[in-house]
Design a protein around this motif. Structure first.
Motif, PDB file in Angstrom:
ATOM      1  N   CYS A   1       0.848  -1.185   0.000  1.00 48.70           N
ATOM      2  CA  CYS A   1       0.000   0.000   0.000  1.00 48.70           C
ATOM      3  C   CYS A   1       0.884   1.234   0.000  1.00 48.70           C
ATOM      4  O   CYS A   1       2.001   1.213   0.531  1.00 48.70           O
ATOM      5  CB  CYS A   1      -0.916   0.007   1.225  1.00 48.70           C
ATOM      6  SG  CYS A   1      -2.148   1.337   1.143  1.00 48.70           S
TER       7      CYS A   1
ATOM      8  N   LEU B   1      -0.163   4.048   1.380  1.00 45.86           N
ATOM      9  CA  LEU B   1      -0.531   4.837   2.558  1.00 45.86           C
ATOM     10  C   LEU B   1      -0.229   4.020   3.817  1.00 45.86           C
ATOM     11  O   LEU B   1       0.124   2.840   3.736  1.00 45.86           O
ATOM     12  CB  LEU B   1      -2.020   5.195   2.521  1.00 45.86           C
ATOM     13  CG  LEU B   1      -2.517   6.009   1.320  1.00 45.86           C
ATOM     14  CD1 LEU B   1      -4.008   6.309   1.461  1.00 45.86           C
ATOM     15  CD2 LEU B   1      -1.738   7.305   1.164  1.00 45.86           C
TER      16      LEU B   1
ATOM     17  N   CYS C   1      -5.372   0.886   9.956  1.00 42.85           N
ATOM     18  CA  CYS C   1      -5.166  -0.241   9.038  1.00 42.85           C
ATOM     19  C   CYS C   1      -4.997  -1.552   9.806  1.00 42.85           C
ATOM     20  O   CYS C   1      -4.189  -1.657  10.721  1.00 42.85           O
ATOM     21  CB  CYS C   1      -3.937  -0.015   8.173  1.00 42.85           C
ATOM     22  SG  CYS C   1      -3.727  -1.320   6.948  1.00 42.85           S
TER      23      CYS C   1
ATOM     24  N   CYS D   1      -2.518   4.090   6.992  1.00 47.56           N
ATOM     25  CA  CYS D   1      -3.618   4.632   7.798  1.00 47.56           C
ATOM     26  C   CYS D   1      -3.513   4.157   9.246  1.00 47.56           C
ATOM     27  O   CYS D   1      -3.134   3.012   9.508  1.00 47.56           O
ATOM     28  CB  CYS D   1      -4.959   4.182   7.226  1.00 47.56           C
ATOM     29  SG  CYS D   1      -5.195   4.666   5.514  1.00 47.56           S
TER      30      CYS D   1
HETATM   31  S1  SF4 Z   1      -6.382   1.002   5.417  1.00 45.21           S
HETATM   32 FE1  SF4 Z   1      -4.396  -0.033   5.128  1.00 45.21          FE
HETATM   33  S2  SF4 Z   1      -4.551  -0.978   3.124  1.00 45.21           S
HETATM   34 FE2  SF4 Z   1      -6.212   0.550   3.231  1.00 45.21          FE
HETATM   35  S3  SF4 Z   1      -5.302   2.418   2.341  1.00 45.21           S
HETATM   36 FE3  SF4 Z   1      -4.950   2.519   4.541  1.00 45.21          FE
HETATM   37  S4  SF4 Z   1      -2.900   1.628   4.861  1.00 45.21           S
HETATM   38 FE4  SF4 Z   1      -3.611   1.041   2.808  1.00 45.21          FE
END
Ligand code: SF4
Length: 251
Positions: free
Chosen positions: A35, A37, A42, A39
Motif C-alpha cells: 500500500c 498509505l 489499518c 492509515c
Molecule cells: S487502510 Fe491499510 S490498506 Fe487501506 S489504504 Fe490505509 S494503509 Fe492502505
C-alpha cells in the motif's frame, strides 16, 4: 505480459462483502500486497512487506487454504477463479480486487482484468489516490469503491486533490465513496468530502463507515453518526454502514 505475469498477493478467498453498496453480496476476493498509505486504523496484513506465500482457498468459502509462494503467477489465479465459476456457478456476484492498494499493480491488472471479467463483474476496492493508474483500467471495471481519507481518522494528509481527480475518472463506472469515521472526525472533513462528491455528481453514493473493531464493537457515539449523515444532506444517497463482516465472523 502474459499468463506467466506475477504479482505479490496476500490471499484469494470467497466471502461476503462487508462494506459499501454491495454489502451482503458473495464475492471472490483477490487481495494484493502493498500500500502507498499507512492509515492509523489499518488492520490489513501483508501491507508493509509481501508475505512469502499467498493463501489460496480451494473450495469457495470452506477455508481450505493452501500456500503458494509469492510472487503468484496469474495463470494460477485465473485457474482458481475458473474452477469456482465452473464448479459453483452463480454463487458469486463479482470479483473484488482489493488490498492494500491494488493499483500499485496497475500494469498487471491491465492484463488480468479483461480475462477475469469474462468470468464475473469486477469490483475494485481502492484508497482513491492513484488517478493516473486508474484511468487506463476503467474499461475493465464495473464497480469502483474508493476511499476519501479523512486526516483525523486515517492520519493521512494532503489527499483531497488526488481524491477529487480519482472520483472524476471513477464516476464513469458504478462508483461510490467510503469515508471511515471515528470519534476524532470533525465536521469540516465531512463537509469537504461532500463538496468533492457533489462537484462531480450528487447521485454518487457516500458510505460513512464507523471504525469497527475486530470483535464487532463500534467505539463511536451513535449521535455523531446521525450528525455526520445530516451534514452530508446535499448528497442524494448517504448510508452509515460499519464493517459488517467483522461481526458476522467473515474474512
Ligand atoms: S487502510 Fe491499510 S490498506 Fe487501506 S489504504 Fe490505509 S494503509 Fe492502505
Amino acid at each position: 505480459m502474459s499468463k506467466n505475469a506475477t504479482a505479490a498477493m496476500v490471499e484469494c478467498f470467497s466471502s461476503i462483502q462487508g462494506e459499501g453498496i454491495l454489502v451482503g453480496m458473495r464475492q471472490a476476493f483477490l487481495r494484493f500486497s502493498g500500500c502507498n498509505l499507512s492509515c492509523a486504523f489499518c488492520d490489513t496484513p501483508g501491507m508493509t512487506a509481501p508475505p512469502a506465500a499467498c493463501q489460496l482457498e480451494i473450495t469457495p468459502g470452506r477455508r481450505d487454504f493452501i500456500e503458494v509462494p509469492n510472487p503468484l503467477c496469474f495463470s494460477r489465479v485465473l485457474t482458481l477463479i475458473e474452477s469456482w465459476t465452473a464448479g459453483w456457478p452463480g454463487i458469486h456476484h463479482s470479483i473484488s480486487i482489493t488490498g492494500g492498494e491494488p493499483l500499485l499493480h496497475g500494469a498487471f491488472l491491465a492484463e488480468w482484468l479483461p480475462q477475469l471479467r469474462k468470468l464475473l463483474p469486477i469490483h475494485l476496492e481502492t484508497n482513491g489516490t492513484l488517478p493516473a493508474v486508474l484511468k487506463p483500467l476503467m474499461p475493465h471495471l464495473d464497480y469502483v469503491a474508493m476511499d476519501i481519507k479523512l486526516p483525523s481518522a486515517s492520519g493521512c494528509e494532503g489527499l483531497w486533490d488526488d481524491h477529487r481527480e480519482f472520483l472524476r475518472i471513477a464516476s464513469a463506472a458504478k462508483a461510490f465513496v467510503k469515508v471511515v469515521i471515528d470519534q476524532t472526525t470533525e465536521d469540516w472533513e465531512i463537509q469537504r468530502a461532500c463538496e468533492i462528491i457533489a462537484g462531480i455528481d450528487r447521485a454518487i453514493p457516500l458510505i460513512l463507515q464507523p471504525v469497527t473493531l475486530n470483535d464487532g464493537t463500534i467505539p463511536m457515539s451513535p449521535l455523531r453518526m446521525l450528525e455526520f449523515q445530516e451534514l452530508a444532506g446535499q448528497l442524494k444517497e448517504v448510508r452509515v454502514i460499519p464493517q459488517t463482516h467483522k461481526f458476522m465472523g467473515q474474512l
